[in-house]
Design a protein around this motif. Structure first.
Motif, PDB file in Angstrom:
ATOM      1  N   GLY A  16       0.800  -1.211   0.000  1.00  0.00           N
ATOM      2  CA  GLY A  16       0.000   0.000   0.000  1.00  0.00           C
ATOM      3  C   GLY A  16       0.837   1.267   0.000  1.00  0.00           C
ATOM      4  N   SER A  17       0.149   2.398   0.129  1.00  0.00           N
ATOM      5  CA  SER A  17       0.801   3.705   0.068  1.00  0.00           C
ATOM      6  C   SER A  17       0.353   4.585   1.225  1.00  0.00           C
ATOM      7  N   LEU A  18       1.230   5.491   1.597  1.00  0.00           N
ATOM      8  CA  LEU A  18       0.918   6.542   2.553  1.00  0.00           C
ATOM      9  C   LEU A  18       1.651   7.802   2.127  1.00  0.00           C
ATOM     10  N   ARG A  19       1.094   8.944   2.505  1.00  0.00           N
ATOM     11  CA  ARG A  19       1.765  10.212   2.266  1.00  0.00           C
ATOM     12  C   ARG A  19       1.925  10.938   3.594  1.00  0.00           C
ATOM     13  N   LEU A  20       3.164  11.136   3.974  1.00  0.00           N
ATOM     14  CA  LEU A  20       3.460  11.888   5.182  1.00  0.00           C
ATOM     15  C   LEU A  20       3.606  13.368   4.851  1.00  0.00           C
ATOM     16  N   SER A  21       3.168  14.190   5.790  1.00  0.00           N
ATOM     17  CA  SER A  21       3.337  15.631   5.661  1.00  0.00           C
ATOM     18  C   SER A  21       4.062  16.170   6.879  1.00  0.00           C
ATOM     19  N   CYS A  22       4.768  17.263   6.678  1.00  0.00           N
ATOM     20  CA  CYS A  22       5.449  17.950   7.775  1.00  0.00           C
ATOM     21  C   CYS A  22       5.164  19.433   7.615  1.00  0.00           C
ATOM     22  N   ALA A  23       4.462  19.997   8.598  1.00  0.00           N
ATOM     23  CA  ALA A  23       4.151  21.419   8.600  1.00  0.00           C
ATOM     24  C   ALA A  23       5.214  22.146   9.407  1.00  0.00           C
ATOM     25  N   ALA A  24       5.793  23.171   8.797  1.00  0.00           N
ATOM     26  CA  ALA A  24       6.876  23.908   9.442  1.00  0.00           C
ATOM     27  C   ALA A  24       6.449  25.329   9.749  1.00  0.00           C
ATOM     28  N   SER A  25       6.866  25.800  10.897  1.00  0.00           N
ATOM     29  CA  SER A  25       6.657  27.204  11.243  1.00  0.00           C
ATOM     30  C   SER A  25       8.029  27.879  11.299  1.00  0.00           C
ATOM     31  N   GLY A  26       8.048  29.189  11.123  1.00  0.00           N
ATOM     32  CA  GLY A  26       9.326  29.888  11.139  1.00  0.00           C
ATOM     33  C   GLY A  26       9.715  30.360   9.757  1.00  0.00           C
ATOM     34  N   ARG A  27      10.507  31.416   9.717  1.00  0.00           N
ATOM     35  CA  ARG A  27      10.839  32.055   8.445  1.00  0.00           C
ATOM     36  C   ARG A  27      11.994  31.391   7.712  1.00  0.00           C
ATOM     37  N   THR A  28      12.651  30.433   8.340  1.00  0.00           N
ATOM     38  CA  THR A  28      13.845  29.858   7.720  1.00  0.00           C
ATOM     39  C   THR A  28      13.563  28.582   6.935  1.00  0.00           C
TER      40      THR A  28
END
Length: 128
Positions: A16-28
């Motif tokens: 099967g398949s999965l899609r991971l996400s990573c939400a980032a905060s900060g200006r860099t």
């Protein structure tokens, strides 16, 4: 300062398949190289994939090459990992990582020593 929050983990059958996400905060975020690491049960944390700040260079661990795809959206401050053809040995906690000091043009992959910020991790379990 960069804060990273992963999502998208879960339980999936082999193949099967999965899609991971990573939400980032900060200006860099947009100027940081980004990567994914994982830590399986009883194993050390290992490199999975990395992407340069301009998305013009990607690198993968041999174990996931051809099955996983890393991408990023700097406008959305987001990092992704598309995981296809999953195997039971992909079972691990997956971590998002940021390297503020490198463009991300690594030879041999991103090292834990390169990482300035880690996410808290998201569990991926692949059943056989």
């Amino acid at each position: 300062q960069v804060q990273l929050v992963e999502s998208g983990g879960g339980l999936v059958q082999a193949g099967g398949s999965l899609r991971l996400s990573c939400a980032a905060s900060g200006r860099t975020f947009s100027s940081s190289a980004m990567g994914w690491f994982r830590q399986g049960p009883g194993k050390e944390r290992e490199f999975v994939a990395a992407i340069s700040w301009r998305s013009d260079y990607t690198t993968y661990a041999d174990s996931v090459k051809g099955r996983f795809t890393i991408s990023r959206d700097n406008a959305a401050n987001a990092l992704y990992l598309q995981m296809d053809s999953l195997k039971p040995e992909d079972t691990a906690v997956y971590y998002c990582a940021a390297d503020r000091h490198s463009g991300g043009y690594y030879h041999g992959g991103m090292s834990s020593f390169d990482v300035d910020y880690w996410g808290q991790g998201t569990q991926v379990t692949v059943s056989s």
